[in-house]
Write an enzyme that holds these catalytic residues in place. Sequence first.
Site, PDB file in Angstrom:
ATOM      1  N   GLU A  75      -1.054  -5.691   5.343  1.00 27.90           N
ATOM      2  CA  GLU A  75      -1.095  -4.497   4.735  1.00 27.90           C
ATOM      3  C   GLU A  75      -0.174  -4.240   3.667  1.00 27.90           C
ATOM      4  O   GLU A  75       1.133  -4.063   4.141  1.00 27.90           O
ATOM      5  CB  GLU A  75      -1.060  -3.383   5.604  1.00 27.90           C
ATOM      6  CG  GLU A  75      -1.643  -1.955   5.383  1.00 27.90           C
ATOM      7  CD  GLU A  75      -2.947  -1.955   4.811  1.00 27.90           C
ATOM      8  OE1 GLU A  75      -3.225  -0.880   4.156  1.00 27.90           O
ATOM      9  OE2 GLU A  75      -3.608  -2.763   5.150  1.00 27.90           O
ATOM     10  N   GLU A  88      -1.755  -0.175  -6.075  1.00 26.81           N
ATOM     11  CA  GLU A  88      -1.462  -1.617  -5.460  1.00 26.81           C
ATOM     12  C   GLU A  88      -2.070  -2.592  -6.358  1.00 26.81           C
ATOM     13  O   GLU A  88      -1.644  -3.678  -6.518  1.00 26.81           O
ATOM     14  CB  GLU A  88      -1.377  -1.576  -4.023  1.00 26.81           C
ATOM     15  CG  GLU A  88      -0.190  -0.745  -3.494  1.00 26.81           C
ATOM     16  CD  GLU A  88      -0.337  -0.403  -2.084  1.00 26.81           C
ATOM     17  OE1 GLU A  88       0.341   0.612  -1.542  1.00 26.81           O
ATOM     18  OE2 GLU A  88      -1.343  -0.595  -1.498  1.00 26.81           O
ATOM     19  N   ASP A 110      -3.749   2.843   6.705  1.00 27.72           N
ATOM     20  CA  ASP A 110      -3.280   2.039   7.588  1.00 27.72           C
ATOM     21  C   ASP A 110      -4.453   2.025   8.834  1.00 27.72           C
ATOM     22  O   ASP A 110      -4.888   0.915   9.316  1.00 27.72           O
ATOM     23  CB  ASP A 110      -1.920   2.178   8.375  1.00 27.72           C
ATOM     24  CG  ASP A 110      -0.790   2.331   7.494  1.00 27.72           C
ATOM     25  OD1 ASP A 110      -1.109   1.402   6.488  1.00 27.72           O
ATOM     26  OD2 ASP A 110       0.042   2.882   7.401  1.00 27.72           O
TER      27      ASP A 110
END
Length: 450
Positions: A260, A290, A433
């Site tokens: 992650e 990201e 998450d």
Amino acid sequence: MIPEHLSIYTAYNANIDAIVKLNQETIQNLINAFDPDEVKRRIEEYPREINEPIDFVARLVHTLKLGKPAAVPLVNEKMNEWFDKTFRYEEERLGGQAGIIANTLAGLKIRKVIAYTPFLPKRLAELFKKGVLYPVVENGELQFKPIQEAYREGDPLKINRIFEFRKGLKFKLGDETIEIPNSGRFIVSARFESISRIETREDIKPFLGEIGKEVDGAIFSGYQGLRTKYSDGKDANYYLRRAKEDIIEFKEKDVKIHVEFASVQDRKLRKKIITNILPFVDSVGIDEAEIAQILSVLGYRELADRIFTYNRLEDSILGGMIILDELNFEILQVHTTYYLMYITHRDNPLSEEELAKSLEFGTTLAAARASLGDIRGPDDYKVGLKVPFNERSEYVKLRFEEAKSRLRMREYKVVVIPTRLVQNPVLTVGLGDTISAGAFLTYLEFLKRH
């Protein structure tokens, strides 16, 4: 559809999120403890990290005036005592990607959840759910203890303090009356050297192969907490080498690895993490920002800038395909507010329908957690099924069809689904998450069927 027979290992980052709900009296008392001119002067200086109480007060007042969320690192470990004396915490909950994922999976009651963090003080251990195990070595043998019993006295504690503020609150700074224009939160994140060593400790490291035999998958996170240099002469390269050794140990036992990823502001450190870790894993979870960060490191600056500026699905798909090829892992999972996406190569054994089901499990699990605040049992998952897909669902589908007509995707399987979006969430921290954990769990389940 919950794969209750699977076992997962999760490492490395877990911390305490301590919540403070600010009211007018608390804010005013904080300011009154200092000379208002000194506070104003420090606001002008704009401290980028917190070393002493005045730094905190200056950045807090600046944030409240703007009414915009902000986060500032706390670098002085001695300030822990000042914060704990000054504030009453509304709630302490488990934070950190590895911690959140461990508790979510334990709530689903899967067969085994083994969590590992190099620092386990009692206050942190007590926030993990019952059923989460921690590896310990006793008399030269590996054992798995309930994590609440495995704590170590004297281990450093990472606390991120979250100060929530409400629109309309008023306070005075000298002669100036300030009204907070929007609700939001101010995060003081602990960044001490003592808690920035992301590694498997020497006592456990020789037993990683044995741990690997106990699990089907491993989820690693927390590399963003590393420093480029440490006071004892070690550096990020040292800890990344050790992290790579951990991954290889698990891979040798046929354990699927998911990382992650998280935003890293330091460009050099970001590059080290991307090049040293991602090519060795099977699955990577990221968001749109990201994607752009990774592309920038890989030399695709123009595409990275387009993603940052325009946020188009087509660019994110193209960027994802480039990342998959350049770093050569198995599957990329992208989570955003309005859509989730898998990108994998055409030879992946899962069908596009199975990939979509895996993503649907992830968004449903996150919707359940956002609705309830926690996953306490397998039945909680069903709450997520009642949450509708977001209002941009049709737009997402349309943009995906357009992207398919423009991009050369023959060598890939690309699956995009809209997210389930809770209108008034009880909780928002760690939902990405949660999506990743749920999607990876069901991805493993489908792989086993093949």
